[in-house]
Design an enzyme around this catalytic site. Sequence first.
Site, PDB file in Angstrom:
ATOM      1  N   SER A 105       0.822  -0.985  -0.088  1.00 26.60           N
ATOM      2  CA  SER A 105       0.011   0.124  -0.049  1.00 26.60           C
ATOM      3  C   SER A 105       0.851   1.431   0.038  1.00 26.60           C
ATOM      4  O   SER A 105       0.486   2.450  -0.226  1.00 26.60           O
ATOM      5  CB  SER A 105      -0.947   0.119   1.334  1.00 26.60           C
ATOM      6  OG  SER A 105      -1.498  -1.215   1.478  1.00 26.60           O
TER       7      SER A 105
ATOM      8  N   HIS B 147      -1.055  -2.287  -7.219  1.00 25.81           N
ATOM      9  CA  HIS B 147      -1.824  -2.081  -6.038  1.00 25.81           C
ATOM     10  C   HIS B 147      -3.291  -2.107  -6.253  1.00 25.81           C
ATOM     11  O   HIS B 147      -3.826  -1.478  -6.819  1.00 25.81           O
ATOM     12  CB  HIS B 147      -1.324  -0.839  -5.372  1.00 25.81           C
ATOM     13  CG  HIS B 147      -1.912  -0.404  -4.131  1.00 25.81           C
ATOM     14  ND1 HIS B 147      -2.444   0.967  -3.726  1.00 25.81           N
ATOM     15  CD2 HIS B 147      -2.432  -1.145  -3.293  1.00 25.81           C
ATOM     16  CE1 HIS B 147      -3.033   0.901  -2.523  1.00 25.81           C
ATOM     17  NE2 HIS B 147      -2.827  -0.368  -2.207  1.00 25.81           N
TER      18      HIS B 147
ATOM     19  N   ASN C 222      -3.800   6.492  -1.804  1.00 26.05           N
ATOM     20  CA  ASN C 222      -3.424   6.221  -0.198  1.00 26.05           C
ATOM     21  C   ASN C 222      -2.844   7.734   0.129  1.00 26.05           C
ATOM     22  O   ASN C 222      -2.949   8.150   1.379  1.00 26.05           O
ATOM     23  CB  ASN C 222      -2.597   5.308   0.193  1.00 26.05           C
ATOM     24  CG  ASN C 222      -3.201   3.981   0.322  1.00 26.05           C
ATOM     25  OD1 ASN C 222      -4.496   3.866   0.537  1.00 26.05           O
ATOM     26  ND2 ASN C 222      -2.703   2.732   0.126  1.00 26.05           N
TER      27      ASN C 222
ATOM     28  N   GLU D 114      -3.225   0.176  -9.215  1.00 27.93           N
ATOM     29  CA  GLU D 114      -2.385   1.330  -9.526  1.00 27.93           C
ATOM     30  C   GLU D 114      -0.957   0.507  -9.905  1.00 27.93           C
ATOM     31  O   GLU D 114      -0.591  -0.240  -9.123  1.00 27.93           O
ATOM     32  CB  GLU D 114      -1.909   2.115  -8.239  1.00 27.93           C
ATOM     33  CG  GLU D 114      -3.019   2.914  -7.897  1.00 27.93           C
ATOM     34  CD  GLU D 114      -2.580   3.862  -6.393  1.00 27.93           C
ATOM     35  OE1 GLU D 114      -2.944   5.023  -6.522  1.00 27.93           O
ATOM     36  OE2 GLU D 114      -2.065   3.137  -5.485  1.00 27.93           O
TER      37      GLU D 114
HETATM   38  N1  3HC Z   1     -16.909 -10.882  -3.347  1.00 25.93           N
HETATM   39  C1  3HC Z   1     -18.174 -10.851  -4.080  1.00 25.93           C
HETATM   40  N2  3HC Z   1     -19.201 -10.132  -4.059  1.00 25.93           N
HETATM   41  C2  3HC Z   1     -19.126  -9.291  -2.980  1.00 25.93           C
HETATM   42  C3  3HC Z   1     -17.904  -9.111  -2.051  1.00 25.93           C
HETATM   43  C4  3HC Z   1     -16.822 -10.127  -2.560  1.00 25.93           C
HETATM   44  N3  3HC Z   1     -15.707 -10.104  -1.822  1.00 25.93           N
HETATM   45  N4  3HC Z   1     -18.187  -8.191  -1.164  1.00 25.93           N
HETATM   46  C5  3HC Z   1     -19.481  -7.732  -1.600  1.00 25.93           C
HETATM   47  N5  3HC Z   1     -19.933  -8.478  -2.586  1.00 25.93           N
HETATM   48  C6  3HC Z   1     -21.267  -8.046  -3.106  1.00 25.93           C
HETATM   49  C7  3HC Z   1     -22.348  -7.954  -2.163  1.00 25.93           C
HETATM   50  O1  3HC Z   1     -22.807  -9.378  -1.882  1.00 25.93           O
HETATM   51  C8  3HC Z   1     -23.651  -7.255  -2.598  1.00 25.93           C
HETATM   52  O2  3HC Z   1     -24.312  -7.896  -3.516  1.00 25.93           O
HETATM   53  P1  3HC Z   1     -25.712  -7.328  -3.848  1.00 25.93           P
HETATM   54  O3  3HC Z   1     -25.622  -6.077  -4.373  1.00 25.93           O
HETATM   55  O4  3HC Z   1     -26.189  -8.313  -4.899  1.00 25.93           O
HETATM   56  O5  3HC Z   1     -26.386  -7.673  -2.664  1.00 25.93           O
HETATM   57  C9  3HC Z   1     -22.818  -6.184  -3.360  1.00 25.93           C
HETATM   58  O6  3HC Z   1     -21.586  -6.862  -3.449  1.00 25.93           O
HETATM   59  C10 3HC Z   1     -22.586  -4.900  -2.484  1.00 25.93           C
HETATM   60  O7  3HC Z   1     -22.202  -5.195  -1.185  1.00 25.93           O
HETATM   61  P2  3HC Z   1     -22.975  -4.695   0.046  1.00 25.93           P
HETATM   62  O8  3HC Z   1     -24.231  -4.682  -0.065  1.00 25.93           O
HETATM   63  O9  3HC Z   1     -22.301  -5.802   1.276  1.00 25.93           O
HETATM   64  O10 3HC Z   1     -22.190  -3.334   0.514  1.00 25.93           O
HETATM   65  P3  3HC Z   1     -21.904  -2.218  -0.365  1.00 25.93           P
HETATM   66  O11 3HC Z   1     -22.935  -2.035  -1.271  1.00 25.93           O
HETATM   67  O12 3HC Z   1     -21.445  -1.306   0.315  1.00 25.93           O
HETATM   68  O13 3HC Z   1     -20.698  -2.499  -1.531  1.00 25.93           O
HETATM   69  C11 3HC Z   1     -18.189  -2.200  -1.383  1.00 25.93           C
HETATM   70  C12 3HC Z   1     -19.570  -2.975  -0.964  1.00 25.93           C
HETATM   71  C13 3HC Z   1     -18.244  -2.290  -3.124  1.00 25.93           C
HETATM   72  C14 3HC Z   1     -17.305  -2.775  -0.745  1.00 25.93           C
HETATM   73  C15 3HC Z   1     -18.722  -0.691  -1.311  1.00 25.93           C
HETATM   74  O14 3HC Z   1     -19.080  -0.755   0.118  1.00 25.93           O
HETATM   75  C16 3HC Z   1     -17.559  -0.088  -1.348  1.00 25.93           C
HETATM   76  O15 3HC Z   1     -16.992   0.303  -2.452  1.00 25.93           O
HETATM   77  N6  3HC Z   1     -16.745   0.525  -0.324  1.00 25.93           N
HETATM   78  C17 3HC Z   1     -15.725   1.257  -0.533  1.00 25.93           C
HETATM   79  C18 3HC Z   1     -14.372   0.273  -0.541  1.00 25.93           C
HETATM   80  C19 3HC Z   1     -13.192   1.096  -0.923  1.00 25.93           C
HETATM   81  O16 3HC Z   1     -13.226   2.412  -0.536  1.00 25.93           O
HETATM   82  N7  3HC Z   1     -12.177   0.330  -1.103  1.00 25.93           N
HETATM   83  C20 3HC Z   1     -11.057   0.915  -1.088  1.00 25.93           C
HETATM   84  C21 3HC Z   1     -10.045   0.707   0.224  1.00 25.93           C
HETATM   85  S1  3HC Z   1      -8.482   1.497   0.370  1.00 25.93           S
HETATM   86  C22 3HC Z   1      -7.265   0.331  -0.131  1.00 25.93           C
HETATM   87  O17 3HC Z   1      -7.927  -0.817  -0.531  1.00 25.93           O
HETATM   88  C23 3HC Z   1      -5.974   0.716  -0.208  1.00 25.93           C
HETATM   89  C24 3HC Z   1      -5.354  -0.036   0.749  1.00 25.93           C
HETATM   90  O18 3HC Z   1      -4.315  -0.041   0.534  1.00 25.93           O
HETATM   91  C25 3HC Z   1      -5.526   0.293   1.951  1.00 25.93           C
END
Ligand code: 3HC
Length: 287
Positions: A121, A142, A193, A154
């Site tokens: 990260s 990334h 990040n 990335e």
């Molecule tokens: N595999 C398959 N399907 C998945 C899943 C997975 N791992 N996780 C969630 N889903 C599915 C769910 O089953 C759900 O399906 P549905 O719409 O048919 O019910 C759908 O995806 C949406 O999930 P949820 O209803 O549980 O939750 P959300 O609508 O909030 O969506 C999310 C989940 C896509 C994770 C959304 O909340 C999101 O985009 N969150 C922000 C994530 C983000 O910002 N990530 C970056 C983090 S920073 C990073 O990673 C950098 C690192 O270096 C720190």
Amino acid sequence: MEIKKVTVVGAGLMGHGIAQVLSQVGKFNVALLDVKQEFLDRGVNWIKKSLGKFVEKGVLSNEEAEKVMERIHPTLNVEEAYKDTDFVIEAAPEKIAIKKEVFKAADKLTRPETILATNTSSISITLLSSFTSKPDKVVGMHFFNPPQLMKLVEIIKGKLTSDETISAVKDLIEKIGKEAVLVKKDAPGFIVNRILMPALNEALFLVWEGIAEPKDIDKAIKLGLNWPMGPLTLLDYVGLDTALSVIDVLYNEFKDSKYRACPLLVQMVRAGLLGRKTGKGFYDWKH
Ligand code: 3HC
């Protein structure tokens, strides 16, 4: 270069998802390497759960999901994981000492032409490349959490990364159906990040200073900025320990107090309140 086998190092929050994404393409065998059987078992279970969601939604059939599992080979054996591999993606914990050992082993046990990518990260790609004999083949790749759903990858060019390596990574990202951005210089936090972590840290300071409750901070950012998750939920989601490692890297590398980790983050990590992975952070995830 035709890629037949990819090795993912680390079956944790990111590694299991990266292995799944690669296997879902249907063209690669994926070795999934970790240091403990329980980590492999947990990662495999997460993959099964995620595939289950895709089957439920009709994105994959049951047979396709089974084939995805068949192409993933979990292993504790380093030689087996690296044997004849074309591409390594390291997703081990964000600790330089751990990554150093991984890179030294990957360098020793892979063919000279094998690319060594890292999902770090924030740790310097150039530093990681210095642990190998082929820094031109070391590159940042990334992914974002959860890798199964997040479109972005990335690509980070280390000081000595070759253009050939960058174009091989671009090709692979295209094959797995993701979108790439190129980070031309190896700078702390890369793009996402560098912007995200100070924002999450500021949300922590709002809690620490008693300005607002976590649920209201999250509600404000969800509804006011249209983020899919509020910043404190997102911290729980990515892991408070991971966030602290990234902020510490920004602070140490830039030597700038604007990146100083909020004391609340340090305390919560010390208390084991790491978020989703330990069942509790700002919210309760034990359900
Ligand atoms: N595999 C398959 N399907 C998945 C899943 C997975 N791992 N996780 C969630 N889903 C599915 C769910 O089953 C759900 O399906 P549905 O719409 O048919 O019910 C759908 O995806 C949406 O999930 P949820 O209803 O549980 O939750 P959300 O609508 O909030 O969506 C999310 C989940 C896509 C994770 C959304 O909340 C999101 O985009 N969150 C922000 C994530 C983000 O910002 N990530 C970056 C983090 S920073 C990073 O990673 C950098 C690192 O270096 C720190």
